[in-house]
Write an enzyme that holds these catalytic residues in place. Sequence first.
Site, PDB file in Angstrom:
ATOM      1  N   ASP A  70      38.905  44.476  26.712  1.00 51.61           N
ATOM      2  CA  ASP A  70      38.551  44.635  28.124  1.00 51.61           C
ATOM      3  C   ASP A  70      39.107  43.477  28.938  1.00 51.61           C
ATOM      4  O   ASP A  70      39.457  42.444  28.390  1.00 51.61           O
ATOM      5  CB  ASP A  70      37.024  44.787  28.310  1.00 51.61           C
ATOM      6  CG  ASP A  70      36.213  43.773  27.514  1.00 51.61           C
ATOM      7  OD1 ASP A  70      36.781  42.744  27.095  1.00 51.61           O
ATOM      8  OD2 ASP A  70      35.020  44.004  27.311  1.00 51.61           O
ATOM      9  N   ASN A 138      22.965  45.809  28.354  1.00 52.65           N
ATOM     10  CA  ASN A 138      22.659  47.168  28.816  1.00 52.65           C
ATOM     11  C   ASN A 138      23.226  48.228  27.871  1.00 52.65           C
ATOM     12  O   ASN A 138      23.278  49.396  28.196  1.00 52.65           O
ATOM     13  CB  ASN A 138      23.203  47.383  30.237  1.00 52.65           C
ATOM     14  CG  ASN A 138      24.722  47.247  30.293  1.00 52.65           C
ATOM     15  OD1 ASN A 138      25.360  46.938  29.279  1.00 52.65           O
ATOM     16  ND2 ASN A 138      25.297  47.467  31.453  1.00 52.65           N
ATOM     17  N   HIS A 140      26.361  48.280  26.635  1.00 55.05           N
ATOM     18  CA  HIS A 140      27.797  48.576  26.737  1.00 55.05           C
ATOM     19  C   HIS A 140      28.564  48.059  25.517  1.00 55.05           C
ATOM     20  O   HIS A 140      28.129  47.154  24.813  1.00 55.05           O
ATOM     21  CB  HIS A 140      28.398  48.054  28.046  1.00 55.05           C
ATOM     22  CG  HIS A 140      28.567  46.577  28.172  1.00 55.05           C
ATOM     23  ND1 HIS A 140      28.506  45.943  29.396  1.00 55.05           N
ATOM     24  CD2 HIS A 140      28.814  45.603  27.269  1.00 55.05           C
ATOM     25  CE1 HIS A 140      28.714  44.653  29.223  1.00 55.05           C
ATOM     26  NE2 HIS A 140      28.904  44.409  27.936  1.00 55.05           N
ATOM     27  N   GLU A 145      30.415  50.789  30.498  1.00 56.46           N
ATOM     28  CA  GLU A 145      29.078  50.640  31.060  1.00 56.46           C
ATOM     29  C   GLU A 145      28.333  51.970  31.003  1.00 56.46           C
ATOM     30  O   GLU A 145      28.942  53.036  31.074  1.00 56.46           O
ATOM     31  CB  GLU A 145      29.204  50.218  32.533  1.00 56.46           C
ATOM     32  CG  GLU A 145      29.833  48.850  32.733  1.00 56.46           C
ATOM     33  CD  GLU A 145      28.821  47.717  32.613  1.00 56.46           C
ATOM     34  OE1 GLU A 145      28.219  47.578  31.533  1.00 56.46           O
ATOM     35  OE2 GLU A 145      28.642  46.990  33.585  1.00 56.46           O
TER      36      GLU A 145
HETATM   37  C1  GLP Z   1      30.771  41.275  27.759  1.00 54.03           C
HETATM   38  C2  GLP Z   1      32.063  41.840  27.167  1.00 54.03           C
HETATM   39  C3  GLP Z   1      31.814  42.524  25.870  1.00 54.03           C
HETATM   40  C4  GLP Z   1      30.932  41.660  25.013  1.00 54.03           C
HETATM   41  C5  GLP Z   1      29.552  41.609  25.614  1.00 54.03           C
HETATM   42  C6  GLP Z   1      28.542  40.775  24.837  1.00 54.03           C
HETATM   43  O1  GLP Z   1      30.365  42.008  28.865  1.00 54.03           O
HETATM   44  N1  GLP Z   1      32.779  42.714  28.029  1.00 54.03           N
HETATM   45  O2  GLP Z   1      33.051  42.797  25.251  1.00 54.03           O
HETATM   46  O3  GLP Z   1      30.880  42.194  23.726  1.00 54.03           O
HETATM   47  O4  GLP Z   1      29.637  41.131  26.929  1.00 54.03           O
HETATM   48  O5  GLP Z   1      28.727  39.395  25.042  1.00 54.03           O
HETATM   49  P1  GLP Z   1      27.968  38.278  24.263  1.00 54.03           P
HETATM   50  O6  GLP Z   1      28.467  38.310  22.873  1.00 54.03           O
HETATM   51  O7  GLP Z   1      28.336  36.991  24.950  1.00 54.03           O
HETATM   52  O8  GLP Z   1      26.531  38.587  24.370  1.00 54.03           O
END
Ligand code: GLP
Length: 246
Positions: A70, A138, A140, A145
Amino acid sequence: MGSLRIRVVEDAHELGRAGADLVAEVIAAAPTAAIVVATGRTPMGLYAELAARRRSGVLETKAISAVQLDEYLGLEPDDRRSLFGWMHRSFLEPLGVRDDRVIRLPLDGDLEGACAAFDRGLEARGALDLAILGLGRNGHLGFNEPPSDAGSSTRRVELSSSTIEANARYYDGGRPPATAVTLGMRQLLSARAIVLVVSGSSKRTIVRRALEGPVGPAVPASFLQQAGGDVTVIVDRAAWADGRAS
Ligand code: GLP
């Protein structure tokens, strides 16, 4: 249909080691594996462990391909707050993955057409070997999303305010862009293997919903319950509060 395995580990440190074991197995079996690389805090220990193994000579990573998961829209190409910048610092550089082995998402021009061409290009290469994913608060995956259905393709997305807030801590104190491009659920769910890493008490509710709740677009990660490949969820005790699975 594939399999779904939940592995509960003690803490974030053990999560990194267990995740690295799994990724190393995939690379040993397929040295040119195409691997989707999430950013976010959770997989950082895993990437550091892979880098340590590479430095000590027990892991060879130079032939893999890395696929971007992403990216925010509207940043300058060299903005270090970009997710590509983060992926470069944490994964590509330490693992010696050359630029010509990185599959980057389209970010400008006719995005709809470019994303469709991107997906056709990916499909022509064959199934992705592995997707390393984190879990949004959430539900995702990447920036898919809620609501995102299982067939959604690579596309431009509007980020929810909860995601923008959650990611502000990774954005030098500023507010991240509200639009992004994400690899689609369809591309992720068709990977041969998926490893989802989940850590910390803030993920407790959502990880249960994703793995034990109803499958549907309201929690995109719930589609992992029906993925075609082998899904391994590595979750630490703080996130898997009562440790029912092991
Ligand atoms: C972000 C990214 C995701 C990631 C997620 C969790 O929004 N777009 O690819 O996996 O958050 O992040 P974290 O591991 O910091 O909780």
